[in-house]
Design a protein around this motif. Structure first.
Motif, mmCIF file in Angstrom:
data_model
loop_
_atom_site.group_PDB
_atom_site.id
_atom_site.type_symbol
_atom_site.label_atom_id
_atom_site.label_comp_id
_atom_site.label_asym_id
_atom_site.label_seq_id
_atom_site.Cartn_x
_atom_site.Cartn_y
_atom_site.Cartn_z
ATOM 1 N N UNK A 15 0.803 -1.228 0.000
ATOM 2 C CA UNK A 15 0.000 0.000 0.000
ATOM 3 C C UNK A 15 0.834 1.275 0.000
ATOM 4 N N UNK A 16 2.127 1.144 0.357
ATOM 5 C CA UNK A 16 3.022 2.307 0.447
ATOM 6 C C UNK A 16 2.562 3.307 1.513
ATOM 7 N N UNK A 17 1.780 2.863 2.449
ATOM 8 C CA UNK A 17 1.347 3.693 3.564
ATOM 9 C C UNK A 17 0.813 2.784 4.661
ATOM 10 N N UNK A 18 0.644 3.341 5.840
ATOM 11 C CA UNK A 18 0.124 2.547 6.936
ATOM 12 C C UNK A 18 -0.444 3.428 8.031
ATOM 13 N N UNK A 19 -1.293 2.826 8.849
ATOM 14 C CA UNK A 19 -1.907 3.523 9.981
ATOM 15 C C UNK A 19 -1.078 3.242 11.224
ATOM 16 N N UNK A 20 -0.682 4.317 11.909
ATOM 17 C CA UNK A 20 0.180 4.177 13.079
ATOM 18 C C UNK A 20 -0.329 5.049 14.224
ATOM 19 N N UNK A 21 0.227 4.804 15.402
ATOM 20 C CA UNK A 21 -0.117 5.587 16.586
ATOM 21 C C UNK A 21 1.154 6.181 17.182
ATOM 22 N N UNK A 30 -3.643 8.977 16.288
ATOM 23 C CA UNK A 30 -3.613 8.123 15.090
ATOM 24 C C UNK A 30 -3.163 8.941 13.882
ATOM 25 N N UNK A 31 -2.200 8.402 13.126
ATOM 26 C CA UNK A 31 -1.685 9.098 11.945
ATOM 27 C C UNK A 31 -1.575 8.110 10.789
ATOM 28 N N UNK A 32 -1.734 8.629 9.581
ATOM 29 C CA UNK A 32 -1.539 7.840 8.362
ATOM 30 C C UNK A 32 -0.231 8.301 7.732
ATOM 31 N N UNK A 33 0.741 7.393 7.664
ATOM 32 C CA UNK A 33 2.070 7.757 7.185
ATOM 33 C C UNK A 33 2.364 7.119 5.827
ATOM 34 N N UNK A 65 1.931 0.244 15.839
ATOM 35 C CA UNK A 65 0.997 -0.207 14.803
ATOM 36 C C UNK A 65 0.174 -1.352 15.367
ATOM 37 N N UNK A 66 -1.063 -1.433 14.930
ATOM 38 C CA UNK A 66 -1.950 -2.510 15.364
ATOM 39 C C UNK A 66 -2.356 -3.319 14.150
ATOM 40 N N UNK A 67 -2.125 -4.621 14.231
ATOM 41 C CA UNK A 67 -2.483 -5.503 13.118
ATOM 42 C C UNK A 67 -3.206 -6.707 13.688
ATOM 43 N N UNK A 68 -4.472 -6.880 13.281
ATOM 44 C CA UNK A 68 -5.338 -7.903 13.858
ATOM 45 C C UNK A 68 -5.404 -7.676 15.371
ATOM 46 N N UNK A 69 -4.996 -8.629 16.191
ATOM 47 C CA UNK A 69 -5.085 -8.459 17.644
ATOM 48 C C UNK A 69 -3.731 -8.188 18.289
ATOM 49 N N UNK A 70 -2.732 -7.869 17.466
ATOM 50 C CA UNK A 70 -1.383 -7.680 18.016
ATOM 51 C C UNK A 70 -0.911 -6.247 17.815
ATOM 52 N N UNK A 71 -0.025 -5.821 18.718
ATOM 53 C CA UNK A 71 0.513 -4.467 18.682
ATOM 54 C C UNK A 71 2.019 -4.542 18.457
ATOM 55 N N UNK A 72 2.497 -3.753 17.498
ATOM 56 C CA UNK A 72 3.920 -3.694 17.180
ATOM 57 C C UNK A 72 4.476 -2.320 17.531
ATOM 58 N N UNK A 73 5.751 -2.280 17.817
ATOM 59 C CA UNK A 73 6.423 -1.005 18.069
ATOM 60 C C UNK A 73 7.584 -0.860 17.092
ATOM 61 N N UNK A 74 7.775 0.353 16.574
ATOM 62 C CA UNK A 74 8.872 0.656 15.659
ATOM 63 C C UNK A 74 9.700 1.762 16.303
ATOM 64 N N UNK A 75 10.963 1.514 16.488
ATOM 65 C CA UNK A 75 11.846 2.474 17.162
ATOM 66 C C UNK A 75 12.344 3.523 16.175
ATOM 67 N N UNK A 76 12.197 4.792 16.541
ATOM 68 C CA UNK A 76 12.703 5.878 15.696
ATOM 69 C C UNK A 76 14.225 5.901 15.748
ATOM 70 N N UNK A 77 14.861 5.919 14.579
ATOM 71 C CA UNK A 77 16.335 5.918 14.497
ATOM 72 C C UNK A 77 16.847 7.325 14.207
ATOM 73 N N UNK A 78 16.383 7.902 13.115
ATOM 74 C CA UNK A 78 16.706 9.291 12.789
ATOM 75 C C UNK A 78 15.450 9.953 12.220
ATOM 76 N N UNK A 79 15.347 11.265 12.408
ATOM 77 C CA UNK A 79 14.185 11.975 11.880
ATOM 78 C C UNK A 79 14.494 13.462 11.765
ATOM 79 N N UNK A 80 13.730 14.102 10.894
ATOM 80 C CA UNK A 80 13.783 15.553 10.770
ATOM 81 C C UNK A 80 12.369 16.028 10.468
ATOM 82 N N UNK A 81 12.235 17.215 9.946
ATOM 83 C CA UNK A 81 10.899 17.776 9.723
ATOM 84 C C UNK A 81 10.147 17.114 8.572
#
Length: 214
Positions: A15-21, A30-33, A65-81
């Motif tokens: 999909x090249x996008x996903x729903x995240x928290x 909730x954000x769509x990235x 991120x939530x997928x079916x009944x499970x919750x995943x976490x993604x660690x931020x490594x680097x970011x800017x604006x």
């Protein structure tokens, strides 16, 4: 990658996008990235973000991120604006997205403190809900997961006796452990004071989140 994590990755890759928290002051947003790139060699995902999302990422430094009944976490490594690079998802130790009760991060202006009688120690709570709270302690101070403790909570400048059970601990990069606990046999007067504190904090946080809204 394990079952549902692999399926989740396949879905966002397609999909090249996903729903995240993103949690700001422990409140979920909730954000769509949009996804710019998935690097399977480095196991990293690059997202398109904006300055408002950057402000939230800078506080928690991870997304969920939530997928079916499970919750995943993604660690931020680097970011800017404009861009955010995270790790690949892993199963969340604390599935924050599935919380039953509202939790807020305690205010620096109006902190909530807890005296723990068993170890003769006073700590400032990190966050609180109507059913529990969390706090940090140096690694050299030992608290047993699964044990009950007694103490006194100070909230809204009022003191109340309190019993609680430690549910989990997680290691933090600053040489501390973060402990999560639930209230045991909490009295209505204490519940009411906690509910009042949470409501006031929600109003404060809502004003800040409004500045992030488009």
């Amino acid at each position: 990658m394990e079952g549902n994590i692999l399926k989740f990755m396949e879905e966002i890759f397609k999909n090249k996008r996903g729903e995240f928290y993103i949690f700001y002051e422990e409140v979920p947003v909730k954000v769509l990235l949009n996804i710019l790139n998935i690097d399977f060699l480095r196991e990293q995902i690059e997202f398109e973000i904006n300055p408002k999302i950057e402000a939230m990422i800078s506080q928690e430094k991870q997304i969920y991120a939530k997928y079916k009944d499970e919750v995943f976490v993604l660690r931020a490594i680097i970011w800017n604006r404009e861009n955010l690079v995270t790790s690949f998802p892993r199963f969340a130790v604390e599935p924050k997205v599935n919380r039953e009760y509202v939790r807020v991060k305690c205010s620096n202006k109006k902190p909530v403190s807890l005296e723990i009688e068993n170890i003769k120690l006073c700590v400032t709570l990190r966050d609180i809900s109507e059913r529990g709270f969390s706090f940090k302690l140096p690694k050299e101070i030992h608290i047993e997961v699964g044990e009950d403790y007694s103490g006194k909570i100070t909230i809204n400048d009022k003191n109340f006796p309190l019993k609680f059970k430690v549910l989990y601990k997680t290691e933090r990069p600053d040489n501390t452990y973060r402990y999560g606990a639930k209230f045991v046999e909490i009295k209505p007067i204490v519940e009411n004071e906690i509910a009042k504190y949470i409501t006031e904090r929600q109003r404060e946080i809502a004003k800040i989140l409004n500045t992030f809204a488009d």
